[in-house]
Write a protein that holds these residues in place. Structure first.
Motif: not given
Length: 387
Positions: A193-212
């Motif tokens: 419950t204490s995070v020094e380096a928090p991150f947001v993750l997006s994992l999966g195919r890196i494809h235009p339909k994913k609107a990354l």
């Protein structure tokens, strides 16, 4: 002995299970395994180096592509060996996953010849955004082969209400069984419950339909206010999209966005569990396995309404937002502003939801009930919609 005391011989077909980042590469084999564990005899046919193998409790049968020197036929997955395998399978019911390739046509041919029922899971390929990609090729293939195959489908399988609507919008009127993908539940682990380096993750195919690109732009809006946070986009790049995203991040001067290649297996599960948030910015998904996988390890999720996850809000385990940069930025800001303890509580609620509604022990019997209805003529299962 299978469901209702009846053991069925079931044939599943999918073009390939070799791309590990693809949702069907997990969900189709795992469905076969869960059905086999119920006592049914299950084959899974796909393209690859020939090797009939017993994987736990089902047969994994690979067939080689024919005429691989001809690029068009190679892409279509032409394989006389697969057709022969299906014809000799003795299956009482055929279930094919996906569209636009010959492995999605052969089961219809064989089912028609042997007068067996056919189930088809579009796996998101009838969504309006998915249909925009390679539009001309799909029109040609529909006219030459796919439309005839679809005509012989006895029941479609949709993994969500969203996909059910896609099937109906495409003009298909056969019954539809609405059954979500199942999910394996890793052993629950205590999250810090204490995070020094928090991150947001997006994992999966890196494809235009994913609107990354929308995700990167949304991140650029919130990142200055959260200097300790990072955005990690992880997966295999398609059509050079990862390079486009890297250039976009440079243009926006976002140093805290990282784009890297795929991870699999235990490494993938560990990364999902370490993330403070999972982000899905997709234009369209029929299901979105990574959402279920994230919730299974107690990671809350932000998803666009391009994926069928309205339950994120009703179950209190995430955010379900409109498409676009601004809505996603608003959700990111809110999610990153609450305490780690609050995010942990959201993740716990997500895990409980997955345990209750998405475990394979719940999903496989529903699918077996659909097969039993089609083979034996029993009562229509509750998951099947005929209108």
């Amino acid at each position: 002995m299978g469901l209702f005391g009846v053991t069925m011989r079931i044939s599943h077909t999918v073009s390939s299970i070799e791309a590990q980042a693809s949702g069907p590469s997990y969900s189709v084999p795992r469905l076969c395994q869960a059905l086999a564990e119920l006592g049914h005899a299950v084959d899974l046919s796909s393209l690859g180096e020939p090797r009939p193998v017993n994987v736990g409790s089902y047969r994994d049968i690979r067939s080689k592509r024919d005429l691989t020197q001809l690029e068009t036929l190679r892409r279509l997955g032409v394989s006389a060996g697969m057709r022969r395998t299906l014809a000799a399978s003795g299956a009482e019911i055929f279930h094919t996953h996906g569209l636009w390739m010959m492995p999605n046509v052969y089961p219809a041919m064989v089912a028609r010849e042997h007068q067996r029922p056919l189930v088809l899971s579009p796996r998101g390929m009838l969504g309006k955004d998915a249909l925009r990609f390679s539009k001309l090729k799909k029109r040609i293939f529909w006219a030459l082969a796919q439309s005839t195959a679809v005509r012989y489908v006895n029941c479609f399988h949709a993994t969500s209400d969203h996909e059910y609507e896609d099937i109906r919008a495409f003009g298909l009127r056969q019954p539809v069984a609405v059954i979500p993908n199942g999910i394996d539940l890793p052993v629950a682990q205590h999250r810090l419950t204490s995070v020094e380096a928090p991150f947001v993750l997006s994992l999966g195919r890196i494809h235009p339909k994913k609107a990354l690109d929308s995700l990167v732009r949304a991140w650029a809006l919130v990142a200055p206010d959260f200097p300790q946070w990072r955005l990690k986009i992880v997966g295999p790049s398609e059509v050079g999209y990862a390079d486009q995203l890297k250039r976009l991040a440079q243009q926006l001067k976002v140093d805290s966005a990282e784009i890297s290649g795929p991870v699999f297996g235990d490494e993938k599960i560990a990364l999902l569990a370490e993330a403070e948030l999972f982000a899905l910015s997709t234009l369209h998904e029929n299901f979105g396995m990574a959402v279920a996988e994230s919730l299974a390890v107690c990671t809350p999720v932000i998803s666009t309404k391009g994926a069928p996850w309205s339950g994120l809000e009703s179950h209190g385990c995430g955010w379900w937002v409109d498409h676009g940069v601004e809505p996603f930025a608003v959700a990111l800001r809110q999610a990153m502003s609450i305490s780690p303890e609050q995010r942990h509580a959201m993740g716990e609620r997500g895990r409980a939801w997955m345990e209750r509604d998405f475990a394979w022990a719940t999903i496989a019997p529903q699918m077996a009930e659909v097969y039993h209805w089609l083979v034996e003529g029993s009562d229509i299962p509750p998951c099947v919609r005929v209108g």
